[in-house]
Design an enzyme around this catalytic site. Structure first.
Site, PDB file in Angstrom:
ATOM      1  N   HIS A  98      40.447   3.458  51.601  1.00 12.10           N
ATOM      2  CA  HIS A  98      40.785   2.858  52.889  1.00 12.10           C
ATOM      3  C   HIS A  98      42.071   3.461  53.415  1.00 12.10           C
ATOM      4  CE1 HIS A  98      44.017   0.216  51.338  1.00 12.10           C
ATOM      5  NE2 HIS A  98      43.195  -0.091  50.331  1.00 12.10           N
ATOM      6  N   CYS A 158      42.926   0.495  44.747  1.00 12.51           N
ATOM      7  CA  CYS A 158      42.208   1.244  45.774  1.00 12.51           C
ATOM      8  C   CYS A 158      42.756   2.659  45.919  1.00 12.51           C
ATOM      9  CB  CYS A 158      42.294   0.518  47.117  1.00 12.51           C
ATOM     10  SG  CYS A 158      41.216  -0.920  47.199  1.00 12.51           S
TER      11      CYS A 158
END
Length: 129
Positions: free
Chosen positions: A83, A104
């Site tokens: 992301h 992430c």
């Protein structure tokens, strides 16, 4: 997709083996137990828009983090993914050792947009050192 946690760099290869996308990244902060999980995964989802990423709820009843991003490409179910990270101004190097993610794979807005436009659900993603 190949994500090298040591190099802090990701490369997406075409069927012919050529690199069609690459970027410096910031992965999980290992000294806080937030390593980006190594293994062979696949892209599970792709989303674009106002996406709200929330961490687990702490003792105070609030999520550990609450971040808005514009791009999400899930890798390990819905728990870990690529992301954009609008709070970061630098990617790559050893940033992950002292200011890494919660697992992430963080990208710049530009690189997240580029990746979103080439990666598909089901594409294989290998995360390694």
């Amino acid at each position: 997709m190949d994500v090298d946690r040591t190099e802090q760099h990701a490369r997406f290869y075409g069927d012919d083996g050529s690199i069609i996308w690459e970027s410096d990244v910031v992965t999980g902060q290992p000294n806080k137990g937030h390593d980006t999980p190594a293994g062979v995964w696949s892209i599970t989802s792709r989303e674009h828009g106002d996406i709200n990423l929330r961490g687990p709820v702490g003792d105070d009843g609030e999520p550990e983090w609450d971040s808005h991003v514009q791009y999400w490409m899930g890798v390990v179910g819905s728990a870990v993914g690529f992301h954009n990270a609008p709070w970061r101004s630098q990617f790559g190097g050893n940033i992950y050792t002292w200011y890494g993610s919660h697992g992430c794979i963080n990208l710049s807005m530009e690189k997240a947009d580029e990746l979103y436009n080439v990666i598909q659900v089901g594409d294989v993603c290998i995360v390694h050192d």
